[in-house]
Scaffold this active site. Structure first.
Site, PDB file in Angstrom:
ATOM      1  CE1 TYR A   1      -3.821   2.360   0.819  1.00  0.00           C
ATOM      2  CE2 TYR A   1      -2.572   3.206   2.694  1.00  0.00           C
ATOM      3  CZ  TYR A   1      -3.658   3.034   1.698  1.00  0.00           C
ATOM      4  OH  TYR A   1      -4.266   4.393   2.127  1.00  0.00           O
TER       5      TYR A   1
ATOM      6  CE  LYS B   1      -3.517   4.979  -1.268  1.00  0.00           C
ATOM      7  NZ  LYS B   1      -4.668   5.485  -2.284  1.00  0.00           N
TER       8      LYS B   1
END
Length: 301
Positions: free
Chosen positions: A164, A168
């Protein structure tokens, strides 16, 4: 007159949470909205088109214009379908907002290839497929357009979300690259790093010091989509509750030089005093995280 009267906006991941709040707010401000949501669970499984259709029904019932799209942003055809549907249904595409995302939390040493690939595909590639299709149209149309990505403070690092955090971080660099590459065509690109109560934030391994609601994020998105924000591009903004903050741009901080070529010994002799390190807040909190884990409590962020 609404802030987005006459505009056509596509919002991915808009069946729930922040995406839904953005879609509803954009419609209330006069935009026609493509509500895209593959309709999966937090981990990316069990898709259903009903979540997108439900939001469309809400918008239409309130007197707005909207159409549902249940395609996955992880494929080029899925991203293209969102932009094509906007043009076919409403005549143009003025803005895209990429909120779609999933989580598959795991410590790095236990993370599987599928857990890595699925998160990267949904977050990072999911931005590319939609931005790419929209940019090809926006660069040629009068008025350009606005691209808005969704990142997270996790791009600075995460204990158990390497996939993640990497996605990002990639989104931040991708948005800045889009801003630079599309500047001369009148297309802006910016990113939001929200903190809000959603299905995904419920899985954050620490108690967040600041928390807001999805509806708190929508006004900043609407502003960046509006003509009033045509001068803003390449920025990353945190939005949480009543707070809006801007992130710094990457830049070298300190440097050191030598005559000829460095040696490992020469670096060891001078690095700490001449260049040093930049503090990583996440590392500073590791001891607190360990103590909290031992006691079964969530530590404060």
């Amino acid at each position: 007159m609404g802030a987005l009267d006459g505009k056509v906006i596509a919002v991915t991941g808009s069946g729930r949470g922040i995406g839904r709040a953005v879609a509803l707010a954009a419609a209330a401000e006069g935009a026609a909205v493509i509500v895209n949501d593959y309709g999966v669970s937090v981990d990316g499984n069990a898709p259903t088109s009903e979540v997108a259709e439900t939001v469309v029904d809400e918008i239409v019932a309130a007197g707005g214009r909207a159409a549902a799209n249940a395609n996955s942003v992880t494929t080029m055809s899925g991203g293209e379908s969102i932009v094509r549907q906007a043009i076919d249904s409403f005549g143009r595409i003025d803005g895209v907002v990429c909120v779609a995302g999933i989580l598959r939390e795991r410590m790095l040493f236990n993370m599987s290839e599928d857990e890595w690939d699925a998160v990267i595909a949904t977050h990072l590639k999911g931005h590319f497929t939609v931005f790419r299709a929209a940019a090809a149209v926006m660069r040629k149309q009068e008025g350009g357009g606005a691209l808005i990505g969704f990142t997270s403070g996790a791009f600075a690092g995460s204990v158990a979300q390497a996939n993640y955090a990497a996605a990002k971080g990639g989104i931040v660099s991708f948005v800045r690259s889009a801003a630079a590459g599309l500047y001369r065509y009148g297309v802006t690109a910016n990113a939001i790093a929200p903190v809000a109560r959603t299905r995904m934030s419920a899985n954050v391994p620490t108690e967040l010091a600041e928390m807001g609601d999805p509806e708190d994020v929508a006004p900043m998105v609407l502003y960046l989509l509006s003509d009033q924000a045509r001068h803003i591009t390449g920025q990353v903004y945190t939005v949480v509750g009543s707070k809006i903050a801007v992130w710094n741009q990457p830049a070298e901080v300190r440097a050191m030089y030598t005559d000829g070529r460095w040696t490992p010994e020469g670096i060891a002799a001078r690095l700490d005093s001449a260049v040093g390190q930049e503090r990583m807040g996440l590392i500073d909190r590791l001891e607190e995280l360990r103590r909290a884990a031992a006691s079964g409590e969530k530590p404060n962020a």
